[in-house]
Enzyme design. Structure first.
Site, PDB file in Angstrom:
ATOM      1  N   ARG A  94      34.744   3.630  22.676  1.00 33.41           N
ATOM      2  CA  ARG A  94      36.084   4.128  22.992  1.00 33.41           C
ATOM      3  C   ARG A  94      37.088   3.128  22.459  1.00 33.41           C
ATOM      4  O   ARG A  94      36.914   1.918  22.630  1.00 33.41           O
ATOM      5  CB  ARG A  94      36.234   4.264  24.504  1.00 33.41           C
ATOM      6  CG  ARG A  94      37.578   4.799  24.943  1.00 33.41           C
ATOM      7  CD  ARG A  94      37.700   4.803  26.463  1.00 33.41           C
ATOM      8  NE  ARG A  94      38.509   3.683  26.923  1.00 33.41           N
ATOM      9  CZ  ARG A  94      39.164   3.653  28.091  1.00 33.41           C
ATOM     10  NH1 ARG A  94      39.084   4.677  28.928  1.00 33.41           N
ATOM     11  NH2 ARG A  94      39.876   2.617  28.427  1.00 33.41           N
ATOM     12  N   TYR A 111      48.221   1.637  28.495  1.00 33.56           N
ATOM     13  CA  TYR A 111      47.030   1.759  29.307  1.00 33.56           C
ATOM     14  C   TYR A 111      45.773   1.300  28.557  1.00 33.56           C
ATOM     15  O   TYR A 111      45.600   1.571  27.384  1.00 33.56           O
ATOM     16  CB  TYR A 111      46.873   3.231  29.709  1.00 33.56           C
ATOM     17  CG  TYR A 111      45.453   3.571  30.003  1.00 33.56           C
ATOM     18  CD1 TYR A 111      44.889   3.162  31.205  1.00 33.56           C
ATOM     19  CD2 TYR A 111      44.665   4.225  29.077  1.00 33.56           C
ATOM     20  CE1 TYR A 111      43.577   3.421  31.463  1.00 33.56           C
ATOM     21  CE2 TYR A 111      43.346   4.493  29.335  1.00 33.56           C
ATOM     22  CZ  TYR A 111      42.813   4.088  30.529  1.00 33.56           C
ATOM     23  OH  TYR A 111      41.503   4.328  30.784  1.00 33.56           O
ATOM     24  N   ASP A 118      40.756   7.817  25.230  1.00 39.26           N
ATOM     25  CA  ASP A 118      41.215   8.307  26.534  1.00 39.26           C
ATOM     26  C   ASP A 118      42.738   8.451  26.505  1.00 39.26           C
ATOM     27  O   ASP A 118      43.455   7.457  26.340  1.00 39.26           O
ATOM     28  CB  ASP A 118      40.800   7.285  27.617  1.00 39.26           C
ATOM     29  CG  ASP A 118      40.972   7.820  29.030  1.00 39.26           C
ATOM     30  OD1 ASP A 118      41.613   8.868  29.204  1.00 39.26           O
ATOM     31  OD2 ASP A 118      40.453   7.165  29.963  1.00 39.26           O
ATOM     32  N   HIS A 121      44.388   9.612  29.039  1.00 34.99           N
ATOM     33  CA  HIS A 121      44.755   9.297  30.419  1.00 34.99           C
ATOM     34  C   HIS A 121      45.853  10.185  30.986  1.00 34.99           C
ATOM     35  O   HIS A 121      46.827   9.697  31.588  1.00 34.99           O
ATOM     36  CB  HIS A 121      45.135   7.815  30.550  1.00 34.99           C
ATOM     37  CG  HIS A 121      44.375   7.160  31.653  1.00 34.99           C
ATOM     38  ND1 HIS A 121      44.898   6.945  32.893  1.00 34.99           N
ATOM     39  CD2 HIS A 121      43.102   6.715  31.708  1.00 34.99           C
ATOM     40  CE1 HIS A 121      43.980   6.384  33.665  1.00 34.99           C
ATOM     41  NE2 HIS A 121      42.872   6.241  32.973  1.00 34.99           N
ATOM     42  N   GLU A 152      39.609  12.206  25.851  1.00 33.60           N
ATOM     43  CA  GLU A 152      39.416  12.283  27.301  1.00 33.60           C
ATOM     44  C   GLU A 152      40.745  12.524  28.008  1.00 33.60           C
ATOM     45  O   GLU A 152      41.773  11.961  27.609  1.00 33.60           O
ATOM     46  CB  GLU A 152      38.801  10.948  27.740  1.00 33.60           C
ATOM     47  CG  GLU A 152      38.649  10.780  29.230  1.00 33.60           C
ATOM     48  CD  GLU A 152      38.126   9.374  29.556  1.00 33.60           C
ATOM     49  OE1 GLU A 152      37.522   8.723  28.678  1.00 33.60           O
ATOM     50  OE2 GLU A 152      38.344   8.927  30.692  1.00 33.60           O
ATOM     51  N   GLU A 209      37.159  12.600  35.450  1.00 28.43           N
ATOM     52  CA  GLU A 209      36.819  11.399  36.225  1.00 28.43           C
ATOM     53  C   GLU A 209      37.484  11.406  37.604  1.00 28.43           C
ATOM     54  O   GLU A 209      37.021  10.720  38.504  1.00 28.43           O
ATOM     55  CB  GLU A 209      37.157  10.118  35.451  1.00 28.43           C
ATOM     56  CG  GLU A 209      38.625   9.885  35.214  1.00 28.43           C
ATOM     57  CD  GLU A 209      38.890   8.621  34.403  1.00 28.43           C
ATOM     58  OE1 GLU A 209      38.219   8.429  33.385  1.00 28.43           O
ATOM     59  OE2 GLU A 209      39.764   7.851  34.799  1.00 28.43           O
ATOM     60  N   ARG A 237      33.281  14.790  33.165  1.00 23.25           N
ATOM     61  CA  ARG A 237      33.223  13.350  33.463  1.00 23.25           C
ATOM     62  C   ARG A 237      33.098  13.020  34.952  1.00 23.25           C
ATOM     63  O   ARG A 237      33.143  11.852  35.341  1.00 23.25           O
ATOM     64  CB  ARG A 237      34.458  12.655  32.877  1.00 23.25           C
ATOM     65  CG  ARG A 237      34.251  12.466  31.413  1.00 23.25           C
ATOM     66  CD  ARG A 237      35.276  11.658  30.718  1.00 23.25           C
ATOM     67  NE  ARG A 237      35.726  10.445  31.344  1.00 23.25           N
ATOM     68  CZ  ARG A 237      35.042   9.299  31.412  1.00 23.25           C
ATOM     69  NH1 ARG A 237      33.819   9.228  30.912  1.00 23.25           N
ATOM     70  NH2 ARG A 237      35.575   8.233  31.973  1.00 23.25           N
ATOM     71  N   GLU A 267      29.613   6.276  30.338  1.00 23.16           N
ATOM     72  CA  GLU A 267      30.541   5.165  30.132  1.00 23.16           C
ATOM     73  C   GLU A 267      29.962   3.889  30.743  1.00 23.16           C
ATOM     74  O   GLU A 267      29.359   3.908  31.812  1.00 23.16           O
ATOM     75  CB  GLU A 267      31.880   5.492  30.802  1.00 23.16           C
ATOM     76  CG  GLU A 267      32.956   4.438  30.586  1.00 23.16           C
ATOM     77  CD  GLU A 267      34.292   4.811  31.246  1.00 23.16           C
ATOM     78  OE1 GLU A 267      34.284   5.612  32.195  1.00 23.16           O
ATOM     79  OE2 GLU A 267      35.327   4.297  30.793  1.00 23.16           O
ATOM     80  N   TRP A 307      49.475   8.865  35.445  1.00 28.53           N
ATOM     81  CA  TRP A 307      48.611   7.745  35.066  1.00 28.53           C
ATOM     82  C   TRP A 307      47.279   8.286  34.618  1.00 28.53           C
ATOM     83  O   TRP A 307      46.749   9.260  35.050  1.00 28.53           O
ATOM     84  CB  TRP A 307      48.438   6.778  36.234  1.00 28.53           C
ATOM     85  CG  TRP A 307      47.547   5.677  35.808  1.00 28.53           C
ATOM     86  CD1 TRP A 307      46.216   5.547  36.075  1.00 28.53           C
ATOM     87  CD2 TRP A 307      47.916   4.551  34.998  1.00 28.53           C
ATOM     88  NE1 TRP A 307      45.729   4.419  35.469  1.00 28.53           N
ATOM     89  CE2 TRP A 307      46.751   3.795  34.798  1.00 28.53           C
ATOM     90  CE3 TRP A 307      49.112   4.130  34.396  1.00 28.53           C
ATOM     91  CZ2 TRP A 307      46.741   2.636  34.037  1.00 28.53           C
ATOM     92  CZ3 TRP A 307      49.108   2.972  33.659  1.00 28.53           C
ATOM     93  CH2 TRP A 307      47.936   2.228  33.484  1.00 28.53           C
TER      94      TRP A 307
HETATM   95  O1  EZ4 Z   1      41.565   4.433  35.026  1.00 28.95           O
HETATM   96  O2  EZ4 Z   1      38.443   3.824  36.571  1.00 28.95           O
HETATM   97  O3  EZ4 Z   1      37.844   6.154  31.541  1.00 28.95           O
HETATM   98  N1  EZ4 Z   1      38.128   5.334  32.333  1.00 28.95           N
HETATM   99  C1  EZ4 Z   1      39.267   5.242  32.999  1.00 28.95           C
HETATM  100  C2  EZ4 Z   1      39.369   4.173  34.061  1.00 28.95           C
HETATM  101  C3  EZ4 Z   1      40.210   4.637  35.248  1.00 28.95           C
HETATM  102  C4  EZ4 Z   1      39.830   3.895  36.485  1.00 28.95           C
HETATM  103  C5  EZ4 Z   1      40.403   4.551  37.736  1.00 28.95           C
HETATM  104  O4  EZ4 Z   1      39.968   3.914  38.869  1.00 28.95           O
HETATM  105  O5  EZ4 Z   1      40.161   6.028  32.743  1.00 28.95           O
HETATM  106  O6  EZ4 Z   1      39.813   2.979  33.558  1.00 28.95           O
HETATM  107 CO    CO Z   2      39.412   7.786  31.758  1.00 31.75          CO
END
Ligand code: EZ4
Ligand code: CO
Length: 402
Positions: A147, A159, A210, A212, A236, A262, A283, A339, A402
């Site tokens: 990643r 991030y 990701d 996010h 992701e 996730e 995920r 992961e 986030w």
């Molecule tokens: O932000 O695990 O793909 N992984 C992620 C992580 C999440 C944290 C949240 O607790 O996006 O870093």
């Molecule tokens: Co993630």
């Protein structure tokens, strides 16, 4: 056999973890991960006050019945706190069953479907050259899937980028950190990052990224389309997934594979995403989605639609979850990738484990149960230390996803 005790252990060996230990009258015990990043004590209290007392006297072999009892019996179904607590119990009970029968968890599930589990690591950098160097290091370590996350020019923070030279850690101590976000700057920049990866390393590694939850569906569609030439393994969390139909818009525009989930805690969070084939990888992971008993249900449902697993494995899921997840991954027929971010050294000592990493793949080991324990005396030396995920704000101050 009866459950005689259930203890909740909160410890911070480099980061906070909540662990459940279920003890039987025959001395056999099982361990479960109950860590919910940034809301740890809510799950600890849910377990201590409401779940542990209900476990006493029950037969630990009735895993399905205890799962149903905790899910249906609470009346208040689903939700991350509830499902993390149930997951911890479930993981501990599967661990006990493995120990009692002398079998590693993956054999109880139906045996290995593969020789080892492909994991992806994180390459993060403040700029493209640094991110590429991290990517190269992962290739040297044998990773087949990596990643990449990178600082965006003219954005204050981004991030997934570690501070200094440390490993990226998704939680900060001393209050909630505020970071800034600009979708425009990100979308203009990020295709260049993937182009640079393919230019330097070719197409021999699986490339993951990701987003996010930062984009709207149409922005995610634009990104997916723009990066098709770089053939990503997945993007992701392109957009928040409370509204599952939002993903139709992404699907209409791009063949870039999508991974989501996730933050999901039950099959209901992904039912539409899976049955309409709006995603390629799910995920959801053991700790946050009801343990082996429930994640198995999600994976079986996903297999009907050729959706594969891609379990969340950030460092806020404890080495206990990692162990159990690797058993699950070794068995699950529709496995995609797992992961693996690694753990602070202290966490590896507090949680003695049978799992091993070997050149981009992992194996859960062959000891009975899931193969992860907790050293309680050592754990007691690392008291809880509150930490939170950061939040993101747009450049005008608007609180963002986030
Ligand atoms: O932000 O695990 O793909 N992984 C992620 C992580 C999440 C944290 C949240 O607790 O996006 O870093
Ligand atoms: Co993630």
């Amino acid at each position: 056999m009866k459950i005689v005790r259930a203890d909740v252990i909160v410890t911070c060996p480099g980061r906070n973890f909540v662990t459940l230990k279920v003890v039987t009258d025959e001395g056999v015990y099982g361990i479960g991960d109950a860590t919910l990043n940034g809301r740890e004590l809510a799950v600890a209290a849910y377990l201590k006050e409401h779940v542990c007392p209900l476990l006493i006297g029950r037969d630990p072999g009735r895993i399905e019945d205890i799962w149903q009892f905790l899910y249906k019996g609470a009346y208040w179904r689903r939700g991350p706190v509830t499902m993390t607590a149930i997951a911890a119990v479930d993981m501990a009970l599967w661990d006990i069953l493995g120990k009692v029968t002398g079998m590693p968890l993956y054999k109880l599930l139906g045996g290995a479907s593969r020789d080892s589990v492909m994991v992806y690591g994180h390459a993060t950098g403040r700029d493209i050259p640094e991110a590429l160097d991290r990517y190269a290091e992962h290739i040297d370590q044998g990773y087949q899937a990596i990643r990449i996350q990178c600082g965006v020019p003219n954005m204050r923070s981004v991030y997934g980028v570690s501070k200094g030279n440390g490993v990226y850690e998704p939680a900060t101590k001393g209050g909630v950190e505020e970071q800034s976000w600009s979708t425009e700057k990100y979308l203009d920049f990020v295709p260049k990052l993937f182009e640079a990866v393919r230019d330097r390393f070719g197409f021999g590694t699986h490339l993951l990224h990701d987003a996010h939850h930062r984009l709207t569906p149409i922005e995610a569609a634009r990104l997916g389309k723009a990066v098709e030439p770089y053939r990503l393994f997945w993007i992701e969390d392109p957009t928040p997934a409370e509204n599952q139909e939002g993903f139709r818009l992404i699907r209409e525009h791009t063949v870039t594979p999508i991974a989501v989930g996730e933050v999901f805690n039950s099959i209901w969070d992904c039912k539409q995403l899976i049955e309409e084939q709006l995603i390629d990888y799910i995920r959801a992971t053991l700790t946050h989605a009801g343990g082996i008993t429930h994640l198995r249900r999600i994976a079986d449902f996903a297999s009907l639609y050729q959706v594969r697993t891609g379990c969340h494995g950030a460092s806020d899921l404890s080495p206990v979850c990692m162990g159990a997840a690797l058993h699950f991954d070794l068995w699950v027929p529709n496995f995609g990738v797992q992961e693996y971010m690694g753990f602070p050294e202290a966490a590896l000592e507090v949680f003695p484990h049978a799992w091993q990493f070997d050149r981009g793949t992992m194996h859960p080991g062959d000891v009975p149960g899931h193969g992860v324990d907790i050293d309680e005396a050592l754990a007691a030396r690392y008291p809880y230390d509150p930490a939170y995920l950061p939040v993101a704000r747009l450049e005008d101050g608007t609180l963002w996803n986030w």
